[in-house]
Structures are given as structure tokens and as C-alpha cells.
Design an enzyme around this catalytic site. Sequence first.
Site, PDB file in Angstrom:
ATOM      1  N   GLN A   1       0.847  -1.203   0.000  1.00  0.00           N
ATOM      2  CA  GLN A   1       0.000   0.000   0.000  1.00  0.00           C
ATOM      3  C   GLN A   1       0.882   1.253   0.000  1.00  0.00           C
ATOM      4  OE1 GLN A   1      -1.867   0.918   3.757  1.00  0.00           O
ATOM      5  NE2 GLN A   1      -3.796   1.408   2.772  1.00  0.00           N
TER       6      GLN A   1
ATOM      7  N   SER B   1       0.949   6.539   2.760  1.00  0.00           N
ATOM      8  CA  SER B   1       1.602   7.514   3.639  1.00  0.00           C
ATOM      9  C   SER B   1       2.861   8.108   3.004  1.00  0.00           C
ATOM     10  CB  SER B   1       1.983   6.857   4.968  1.00  0.00           C
ATOM     11  OG  SER B   1       0.833   6.480   5.686  1.00  0.00           O
TER      12      SER B   1
ATOM     13  N   SER C   1       4.582  -1.583   4.368  1.00  0.00           N
ATOM     14  CA  SER C   1       4.762  -2.993   4.705  1.00  0.00           C
ATOM     15  C   SER C   1       4.806  -3.827   3.427  1.00  0.00           C
ATOM     16  CB  SER C   1       3.612  -3.486   5.591  1.00  0.00           C
ATOM     17  OG  SER C   1       3.538  -2.735   6.778  1.00  0.00           O
TER      18      SER C   1
ATOM     19  N   GLU D   1      -9.094  -1.759   5.793  1.00  0.00           N
ATOM     20  CA  GLU D   1      -7.818  -1.950   6.482  1.00  0.00           C
ATOM     21  C   GLU D   1      -8.013  -1.985   7.993  1.00  0.00           C
ATOM     22  OE1 GLU D   1      -3.376   0.098   6.706  1.00  0.00           O
ATOM     23  OE2 GLU D   1      -5.079   1.302   6.031  1.00  0.00           O
TER      24      GLU D   1
ATOM     25  N   GLU E   1      -4.742   9.206  16.929  1.00  0.00           N
ATOM     26  CA  GLU E   1      -5.334  10.547  16.975  1.00  0.00           C
ATOM     27  C   GLU E   1      -6.357  10.739  15.852  1.00  0.00           C
ATOM     28  OE1 GLU E   1      -1.628  10.404  19.181  1.00  0.00           O
ATOM     29  OE2 GLU E   1      -2.125   9.849  17.114  1.00  0.00           O
TER      30      GLU E   1
END
Length: 402
Positions: free
Chosen positions: A121, A124, A156, A239, A372
Site C-alpha cells: 500500500q 503515507s 509494509s 484496512e 489521533e
Amino acid sequence: MNTPDTTTGGTDAAGLRERVAALLASHDPATTPRQDFLRARFDAGLAWIHFPEGLGGLGAPRSLQPVVNAALEEAGAPDNDPRRIGIGLGMAAPTVLQYGTAEQQRRFLRPLWTGEEVWCQLFSEPGAGSDLAALATRAVRDGDDWIVDGQKVWTSSAHLARWAILLARTDPALPKHQGLTYFVCDMTDPGVEVRPLRQITGEAEFNEVFLTGVRIPDAHRLGAVGEGWRVAQTTLMNERVAIGGTPVPREGGMIGIVADTWRERPELRTHDLHQRLLKLWVDAEVARLTAERLRQQLRLGRPGPEGSGMKLSFARLNQDISGLEVELLAEDGLTYGDWTMTRPELVDFTGRDAGYRYLRAKGNSIEGGTSEVLLNIIAERVLGLPPEPRTDKDRPWKDLPR
């Protein structure tokens, strides 16, 4: 791809057992090579039975999948090593099913499920982790292709993957949520560079990925141009369910390890540790039952924001339980097996020592959405609380400070 035999058995529990029996009769697990058996299972519609016919399923109720799994397990049939291909199964496959073209579904889903092609994926970025919509990786149209440049992080399985689900910015003049497009990226293409990220555990399970002039055909775009954020929400919701809603038996996972240590080593016990263990045992059981309820809801439709609550609970529990385990073991809890640079295929919480579990659990509050961000999702989308002020939401991305 072979056409599934839809003449044998129905799609109720009895019919599914008949289909399994027919598969086993034609492909004896004891003599059929593993990959051949998995391909045959997919073609028979017994991979994920709630998927459409021809795509590994039968359009059957998702709740009946355990019937198939149990019958095949009893017969000694191989599985598809789901932990190794979890990103493909839990994140890529639902997205390809919902937004992919018929050609994309036929190309990607079968080797994804059989484990012949591993997925990762590419979401980020160093400057846009928690605020994913602020990502800066650019995709520029060039005829029938897109030219992609950028950097991704915390990826990952990138060192193992053939394919990646990729979110990139295609229109910087639009607000950050509107100028994104979703692609499937071939990790073997020129311009894709994977570098290991060594973690506190000593391993490099994560990676950073550099994309330099990578050509992605428009045929590998999922969803419409500019609708990447909407497509990504399908990935992200699945996910969080995949991370936080994995089925475990009672006293399974990390709480079971600590409970066993408590029973086997009475010399380690104190009243304070006992009270903390009891509380965490109850919390783990509540989380397990809540996850089962979430999976039941998932069988009726697509996952919602409730998965964020499960993922948040998963992270907190893992960190609290691993911390208690280190304290319970006293000086033995400070040992760490082998701080060697390796690139593992799997994250193994239960097969390692307490020191590894304590260190690795720190990442649970980051991966799959930071705690968060998940708290914001729960507050706004589950509890209906007023959203936080967002002054950048409607401004063009190119005008935002970075």
C-alpha cells in the site's frame, strides 16, 4: 480461468459442502500441488464466497464462508497463507472489486487470492502521514500513461510485493481531497526503488519507496480521475477492520500469553499485577466480542467507521498488555532475543519474546491510521460531535503551506 461448476450444490450450507466435496474429489489435497489446488478452489467459487461468480465467489452470504473453510481444513487442504498476503486480501481486493473494471478484476483478483502476487500500500508520505489527503506524490497524464514522482513511507511488504495500491495527486489546483486519483502500480517497473526502514525491533518490516518517472498505464487506474479520496476510503475502512477485527479465540493473542505466564510462574505474582491482568483480560474479551459483532455487521454490507474503534482498541490493548508482560517477567522481560537486521515476511507477535512484543506494539498506534486520527473519526462519524476547524479544506492544495 476455468468456469466454476455451478451445477453442483447450492449456496446454502449444505450446497456449499457439496461444492467442497466436488472440489476435493477432483483435486485431492494430498496429491495436488498447492498452487494448483488454490487456483481450483478460486475457480470453483470457494475462495471468498460472497464475491461474484467468476471472481472466486458465488454471490453467497459472507456469513457462510466458515462452512467452506472448516470443511477444507478438515480435509487437510492448504490455505492461501492469509497473514502473508493480508494487504492484498484485506485492502486491495475489496477496492478492486468495488471500483475495478471487469478486466482489472479478472487480472488481479485470482493471483492475489492464491498468493502468487503480493500487494503493498503506497499511501503515507514523509510530509503527509496522519493527514493523508495532503500527500504530494504527483501523477501527470502523458497520453495513455501517467508519470508518477514522489516518495512513500511505512510501506509494509514493499520488498516482497509485485503490485501496490497507490494514491497520487493529479490536480494540485483543487482542494486536497479533490485532486487525488487512485492507481495500481507495478512494483517491478523502472523508477520504483524500495529501501528498508530499520525499526526499533532491529528488523526492516517497513520500507520507504521512491517513485521516479514511473509510468502507470491509465488502464491501471481505479475509479475516476479526481475520485481517489473516495476510492481510498474503501481501502482504509477495510484496512482498519482487517487490523482490529481479526477473529481470535477466547484468551487468544497476547492476553493468552500473559495469562499463561501468570499461571505457570506463581513466584512472579503481585496483587497490583493481578488487578491489572484481570482488567486487561476483561478488556480483551470485550474487544474480541465487539470484533465478532463488527464482522457480523460486515457480512451485511461494507464496513463503516466502527472499524476505527476496533483498530484503536487493538492498538491500546496490545501496548498495555505487552507493558504488563514486561513488568510481570521482571528482569527476564528486559531480554531481547536477536537484534539483527532482517526483512521478515510476517509480523509474529505470539512466536517471539516479550521484549519484541513490547517494542513492536508501539507501532500499532501508527499503522492503519494513527490513534489521533481514529479518535477524530469516532468523534465525528460515530458520536456525531462537531468537527474540528479545518481552514485548509477548501483551499487549493498548491496554496497550502508545506
